[in-house]
Design a protein around this motif. Sequence first.
Motif, short mmCIF file in Angstrom:
data_model
loop_
_atom_site.label_atom_id
_atom_site.label_comp_id
_atom_site.label_asym_id
_atom_site.label_seq_id
_atom_site.Cartn_x
_atom_site.Cartn_y
_atom_site.Cartn_z
N VAL A 38 0.87 -1.03 0.24
CA VAL A 38 -0.53 -0.28 0.07
C VAL A 38 0.83 1.48 0.08
O VAL A 38 1.77 0.76 0.15
N ALA A 39 0.93 2.38 -0.24
CA ALA A 39 0.42 3.40 -0.31
C ALA A 39 1.41 4.26 0.78
O ALA A 39 0.83 3.03 1.97
N PRO A 40 2.38 4.69 1.36
CA PRO A 40 3.20 4.66 2.34
C PRO A 40 2.18 5.51 3.53
O PRO A 40 2.83 5.27 4.91
N ASP A 41 1.54 6.51 2.85
CA ASP A 41 0.76 7.61 4.11
C ASP A 41 -0.46 6.87 3.96
O ASP A 41 -1.75 8.00 4.84
N ALA A 42 -0.96 5.81 3.95
CA ALA A 42 -2.39 5.23 3.47
C ALA A 42 -2.74 4.94 4.85
O ALA A 42 -2.11 4.65 5.80
N THR A 43 -3.92 5.32 5.65
CA THR A 43 -4.43 4.83 6.24
C THR A 43 -5.39 3.91 6.43
O THR A 43 -5.54 2.91 5.75
N LYS A 44 -5.59 3.06 7.96
CA LYS A 44 -6.92 1.86 7.74
C LYS A 44 -8.16 2.14 7.34
O LYS A 44 -7.95 0.99 6.55
#
Length: 105
Positions: A38-44
């Motif tokens: 996933v993208a490094p700045d993605a949240t749950k």
Amino acid sequence: MSTQQFSQERLMKVLLAPQISEKATFVADKNEQVIFRVAPDATKPEIKAAVEMMFKVSVDTVQVANVKGKVKRMGRFVGRRNNWKKAYVCLAAGQEINFAASEQG
């Protein structure tokens, strides 16, 4: 949390690729989880919404892990691979994601 909270454009950029490995296959069979890069700045909540939107399944829980990039050498030069993030997505009972079928449609 529902898909409406996030823009569809953002959700399309959250999931980068399914993580296909021996460990990922073992986890998928044992715990009914699917592993995504996933993208490094993605949240749950973003990851949950993105999986539900793209694959039309219901997600139970999401666990994330930051993976450190390996140090690699090219001759006398030392470099590093990029750090990345992976998400363990636990699907609700009876749900499954078939990647072979979803690529065609």
